[in-house]
Scaffold this active site. Structure first.
Site, PDB file in Angstrom:
ATOM      1  N   TYR A   1      16.025 -19.921 -19.933  1.00 41.49           N
ATOM      2  CA  TYR A   1      16.623 -21.252 -19.999  1.00 41.49           C
ATOM      3  C   TYR A   1      15.753 -22.160 -20.866  1.00 41.49           C
ATOM      4  O   TYR A   1      14.543 -21.951 -20.985  1.00 41.49           O
ATOM      5  CB  TYR A   1      16.711 -21.886 -18.602  1.00 41.49           C
ATOM      6  CG  TYR A   1      17.854 -21.373 -17.767  1.00 41.49           C
ATOM      7  CD1 TYR A   1      19.102 -21.980 -17.827  1.00 41.49           C
ATOM      8  CD2 TYR A   1      17.689 -20.291 -16.911  1.00 41.49           C
ATOM      9  CE1 TYR A   1      20.167 -21.514 -17.058  1.00 41.49           C
ATOM     10  CE2 TYR A   1      18.747 -19.818 -16.137  1.00 41.49           C
ATOM     11  CZ  TYR A   1      19.987 -20.448 -16.220  1.00 41.49           C
ATOM     12  OH  TYR A   1      21.030 -19.986 -15.476  1.00 41.49           O
TER      13      TYR A   1
ATOM     14  N   ASP B   1      25.747 -24.589 -13.364  1.00 42.46           N
ATOM     15  CA  ASP B   1      26.198 -25.824 -12.709  1.00 42.46           C
ATOM     16  C   ASP B   1      27.069 -26.654 -13.629  1.00 42.46           C
ATOM     17  O   ASP B   1      27.062 -26.491 -14.853  1.00 42.46           O
ATOM     18  CB  ASP B   1      24.992 -26.685 -12.316  1.00 42.46           C
ATOM     19  CG  ASP B   1      24.174 -26.055 -11.213  1.00 42.46           C
ATOM     20  OD1 ASP B   1      24.674 -25.129 -10.549  1.00 42.46           O
ATOM     21  OD2 ASP B   1      23.028 -26.501 -11.025  1.00 42.46           O
TER      22      ASP B   1
END
Lengths: 250, 250
Positions: free
Chosen positions: A113, A55
């Protein structure tokens, strides 16, 4: 010239200046910048495949991409050339010739992540948009315990933003932990794949638990509900980093 | 209204967007931004005194300033107000009412700087202009030994940029050490005061030793020469942080 080489590149980038990875009209993206660099260096416009869409504003400690080329420039010289032409907020860490069939996204078997939260009393000016700045109390021992409820193979539809076109929402989370280092609290999560906004909703849910809006043992029920509205908010992209990308046999 | 309060403020800032501390025509400085915030919050334009001029692009983990005001806003509310109005790259860490005679610069009895060097093979995109990016080999054990030659009371004219208007170039360095943490090499130096560009020239000299341009035992001779031309280059401001500021009795 046939594009007979497949080049695998590992990069690291500060995502603050980019609208994510994927090329978009009228917005600067990492893929765009990288493709421009490939053209400048090799003289050819190659289609660059990335391991993940990320993103807008999301960062990467490790991101893998590949492209095919007819260029004869040796890998170690390509590395120097990319680090010369790329902007300072993107760095090429490793570059190598790989199997012709290697594809950064399709061959990827898992990712990790990390979501960074600056939990000091006042903001950290050096982590502006590099961490979520959050000054309410965080109990990392509690949150680490709650995070373990993400482990395993589940339908994570409750942790997927509406609008995703993915059909199969089953993913296997192999690791999920919360650690504190001074005022920095980090949430590490590994899985075979992630749904749209999945990590940011997981973090929003952990913060919801911390703020008493969601019960300590609520994560299992939220997963079972498969209903996005039961999970916490989608936390800001600021603190999110793609941290590791896994491939089999390489 | 008489300005009967003296407010001491400890801030932290990322200096990348600023032309140093001191107000300048046509350039954004930290002092300017802080004075604007004081005026917005108290309704009065106060003269803000800083503990140090810092160069363009230099950062501060700790920087002390003071200003006098007639405002009756309690210190803890001032802190919230400043953190609201100041940009995200400046943070107020502490704010308190202090002795009316306190002056951030004149009362300062010592300072510590840290100079950060990213010594990885490839640049760190998250430390762009926050560290010197330097990929030649650095032997921190050797450099730490050499740095100890800075210790003591000396005329540091050889470590002062030409153009300084200071007359007395004698300073006492109380601590000087080089430490490595992974790919990050840091030079910490404390003194009762610093000359113009002194830390950056010290670092340039240490790098000159590392690159074989200056002998390992050269620092004492350079100090004794009082000649700027014998010392190393003035290293970039990127890696320099005012790290601590010392006052007696507070």
């Amino acid at each position: 010239m046939s594009e007979n080489r497949n080049i695998k590149v590992t990069i690291q980038y500060d995502g603050r200046n980019y609208h994510g990875w994927q090329v978009q009209a009228n917005a600067l993206t990492v893929q765009q910048v990288f493709q421009d660099a490939v053209e400048k260096i090799t003289g050819q416009r190659s289609d660059v495949k990335g391991c993940s869409r990320t993103d807008s504003g999301v960062h990467a400690n490790m991101y893998v991409l590949n492209f095919k080329t007819a260029s004869k420039i040796p890998a170690e010289k390509l590395k120097l050339a990319f680090n010369h032409y790329l902007p300072q907020d993107i760095a090429v860490k490793e570059i190598c010739d790989t199997d012709y069939d290697f594809h950064a996204r399709y061959c990827c078997t898992g990712k990790e992540y990390v979501y960074k939260i600056w939990n000091g009393n006042t903001r950290n000016p050096f982590l502006n948009q590099l961490a979520l700045q959050y000054n309410r109390t965080l109990d990392e021992t509690l949150l680490n315990k709650c995070a373990s409820d993400f482990l395993g193979t589940h339908d994570f539809s409750a942790f997927c933003s509406v609008g995703s076109s993915v059909i199969d929402n089953v993913r296997t989370v192999s690791s999920a932990r919360v650690v504190r280092n001074g005022d920095l609290v980090e949430f590490y999560v590994s899985a075979d794949g992630f749904l749209y906004n999945m990590v940011r909703i997981m973090v929003g849910t952990l913060l919801g638990i911390s703020e008493g809006k969601i019960p300590h043992d609520g994560i299992k029920d939220i997963i079972n509900s498969k209903d996005r509205s039961y999970a916490g908010i989608t936390s800001k992209p600021d603190g999110l980093y793609l941290n590791r990308v896994f491939y089999d046999n390489i």
